[in-house]
Write an enzyme that holds these catalytic residues in place. Structure first.
Site, PDB file in Angstrom:
ATOM      1  N   GLY A 144     -25.158 -29.042  -5.409  1.00  0.00           N
ATOM      2  CA  GLY A 144     -25.184 -29.883  -4.214  1.00  0.00           C
ATOM      3  C   GLY A 144     -23.789 -30.122  -3.686  1.00  0.00           C
ATOM      4  O   GLY A 144     -23.209 -29.263  -3.015  1.00  0.00           O
ATOM      5  N   GLU A 171     -33.785 -29.925 -12.335  1.00  0.00           N
ATOM      6  CA  GLU A 171     -32.852 -30.888 -11.741  1.00  0.00           C
ATOM      7  C   GLU A 171     -33.283 -32.295 -12.127  1.00  0.00           C
ATOM      8  O   GLU A 171     -34.111 -32.909 -11.424  1.00  0.00           O
ATOM      9  CB  GLU A 171     -32.877 -30.785 -10.203  1.00  0.00           C
ATOM     10  CG  GLU A 171     -32.274 -29.524  -9.642  1.00  0.00           C
ATOM     11  CD  GLU A 171     -31.659 -29.746  -8.261  1.00  0.00           C
ATOM     12  OE1 GLU A 171     -30.553 -29.235  -8.052  1.00  0.00           O
ATOM     13  OE2 GLU A 171     -32.236 -30.431  -7.415  1.00  0.00           O
ATOM     14  N   GLY A 195     -26.755 -36.012  -7.457  1.00  0.00           N
ATOM     15  CA  GLY A 195     -25.957 -36.913  -6.623  1.00  0.00           C
ATOM     16  C   GLY A 195     -25.258 -38.027  -7.395  1.00  0.00           C
ATOM     17  O   GLY A 195     -24.764 -38.980  -6.798  1.00  0.00           O
ATOM     18  N   ASN A 254     -26.838 -25.920  -2.106  1.00  0.00           N
ATOM     19  CA  ASN A 254     -27.738 -26.693  -1.256  1.00  0.00           C
ATOM     20  C   ASN A 254     -26.866 -27.680  -0.469  1.00  0.00           C
ATOM     21  O   ASN A 254     -26.427 -28.684  -1.015  1.00  0.00           O
ATOM     22  CB  ASN A 254     -28.759 -27.425  -2.144  1.00  0.00           C
ATOM     23  CG  ASN A 254     -29.646 -28.366  -1.360  1.00  0.00           C
ATOM     24  OD1 ASN A 254     -29.643 -28.362  -0.123  1.00  0.00           O
ATOM     25  ND2 ASN A 254     -30.422 -29.168  -2.072  1.00  0.00           N
ATOM     26  N   LYS A 267     -27.629 -29.602   1.833  1.00  0.00           N
ATOM     27  CA  LYS A 267     -28.363 -30.810   2.258  1.00  0.00           C
ATOM     28  C   LYS A 267     -28.084 -31.064   3.747  1.00  0.00           C
ATOM     29  O   LYS A 267     -27.964 -30.104   4.499  1.00  0.00           O
ATOM     30  CB  LYS A 267     -28.012 -31.984   1.342  1.00  0.00           C
ATOM     31  CG  LYS A 267     -28.236 -31.602  -0.130  1.00  0.00           C
ATOM     32  CD  LYS A 267     -28.222 -32.745  -1.085  1.00  0.00           C
ATOM     33  CE  LYS A 267     -28.451 -32.227  -2.508  1.00  0.00           C
ATOM     34  NZ  LYS A 267     -28.473 -33.288  -3.512  1.00  0.00           N
ATOM     35  N   HIS A 270     -37.688 -30.061  -3.913  1.00  0.00           N
ATOM     36  CA  HIS A 270     -36.479 -30.814  -4.254  1.00  0.00           C
ATOM     37  C   HIS A 270     -36.815 -32.298  -4.402  1.00  0.00           C
ATOM     38  O   HIS A 270     -37.636 -32.835  -3.662  1.00  0.00           O
ATOM     39  CB  HIS A 270     -35.408 -30.611  -3.176  1.00  0.00           C
ATOM     40  CG  HIS A 270     -34.071 -31.077  -3.618  1.00  0.00           C
ATOM     41  ND1 HIS A 270     -33.714 -32.409  -3.583  1.00  0.00           N
ATOM     42  CD2 HIS A 270     -33.016 -30.417  -4.150  1.00  0.00           C
ATOM     43  CE1 HIS A 270     -32.485 -32.537  -4.059  1.00  0.00           C
ATOM     44  NE2 HIS A 270     -32.046 -31.339  -4.411  1.00  0.00           N
TER      45      HIS A 270
HETATM   46  P1  13P Z   1     -25.397 -32.605  -6.703  1.00  0.00           P
HETATM   47  O1  13P Z   1     -24.808 -31.300  -7.207  1.00  0.00           O
HETATM   48  O2  13P Z   1     -24.668 -33.186  -5.568  1.00  0.00           O
HETATM   49  O3  13P Z   1     -25.645 -33.547  -7.828  1.00  0.00           O
HETATM   50  O4  13P Z   1     -26.845 -32.235  -6.111  1.00  0.00           O
HETATM   51  C1  13P Z   1     -27.664 -31.393  -6.829  1.00  0.00           C
HETATM   52  C2  13P Z   1     -28.779 -30.960  -5.980  1.00  0.00           C
HETATM   53  O5  13P Z   1     -29.574 -31.770  -5.529  1.00  0.00           O
HETATM   54  C3  13P Z   1     -28.896 -29.537  -5.675  1.00  0.00           C
HETATM   55  O6  13P Z   1     -30.125 -29.237  -5.096  1.00  0.00           O
END
Ligand code: 13P
Length: 255
Positions: A236, A169, A175, A9, A11, A97
């Site tokens: 992410g 998640e 994050g 992802n 983002k 999400h």
């Molecule tokens: P991170 O891997 O950056 O923690 O993010 C996870 C995420 O939101 C995947 O959709």
């Protein structure tokens, strides 16, 4: 054989088309000469780059959207339908999400509409669920996860369920540098399974792939995917680094 899923992802990254082209060059370099027997790799870029990704026709990479609107077409300025994503050639769409829940106030009712439109269009859905730290500390993890699963899937028949993957998640790991223990992940997985078992038959429930997402790194992947029945990861930050992202996919493929 049912495949494992490794989903990137991206983002709202990267910022320029040129950077995305470089990203694709690196992704091609990392995946082009590798074989993935048991794993499907999916990259979900900002939708403005989706066509670029599809046009590359990378051997081991499928494409997905990070979000869709639930209506089929019409006067919805700024929105993109699941049918458009499908017709562009993508295979997946993420829904629910935590960042969309948080910044765009998406509630289960909307997630349910989006999920239905994703399935109707013929795309595969990746439904995200997860509790906040406050909810966890308050002992509400099970209640929160169960509600998210049940409300998001309301009215979705058994015939469509195999096109859904559910990513656990935990919001407090997304994050951040936090990571749940293997036991905590297993526990969440069982809560999700129990919620599904209350809605569908065991046979139907088993068709839904369960993933983990939140601070997934190549050196941590064994911790989040130790349970052999875990069906993959949603990545992410590390998906922005093709070398690390593909390393994660390789570890899962060979596990
Ligand atoms: P991170 O891997 O950056 O923690 O993010 C996870 C995420 O939101 C995947 O959709």
């Amino acid at each position: 054989m049912r495949k494992k899923l490794v989903i990137g992802n991206l983002k709202m990254n990267p910022v320029t088309s040129a950077e995305f082209e470089r990203y694709l060059d690196l992704l091609e370099k990392e995946t082009g000469n590798k074989k993935f027997e048991k794993t499907e790799i999916v990259v979900c870029p900002p939708v403005v780059y989706l066509q670029k990704l599809l046009d590359r026709e990378l051997k081991n990479i499928k494409a997905g959207a990070q979000n869709v609107y639930w209506e089929y077409q019409g006067a919805y300025t700024g929105e993109i339908s699941a049918g458009m994503v499908k017709s562009a050639g993508a295979n997946y769409a993420i829904v629910g999400h935590s960042e969309r829940r948080k910044y765009f106030d998406e509630k289960e009712e909307i997630i349910n509409l989006k999920l239905k439109s994703i399935l109707k269009s013929g795309l595969n859905a990746i439904l995200c669920v997860g509790e906040s730290m406050e909810e966890r500390k308050g002992g509400r993890t099970a209640t929160v996860l169960k509600k998210q699963v049940k409300d998001s899937l309301a009215g979705i028949g058994a015939g469509k369920v195999e096109y859904i993957s559910i990513a656990y998640e935990p919001i407090w790991a997304v994050g951040t540098d936090e990571l749940p223990t293997s036991d905590e992940i297993l526990e969440a997985k069982l809560i999700v399974k129990k919620a599904l078992a209350e809605m569908y038959s065991m046979k139907t429930m088993e068709k839904i792939r369960l993933l983990y997402g939140g601070n997934v790194k190549s050196y941590l992947v064994n911790q989040v995917c130790t349970d052999p029945a875990m069906d993959g990861v949603l990545v992410g930050r590390e998906s922005l680094e093709p070398y690390e992202f593909v390393k994660i996919a390789k570890i899962i493929d060979e596990s």
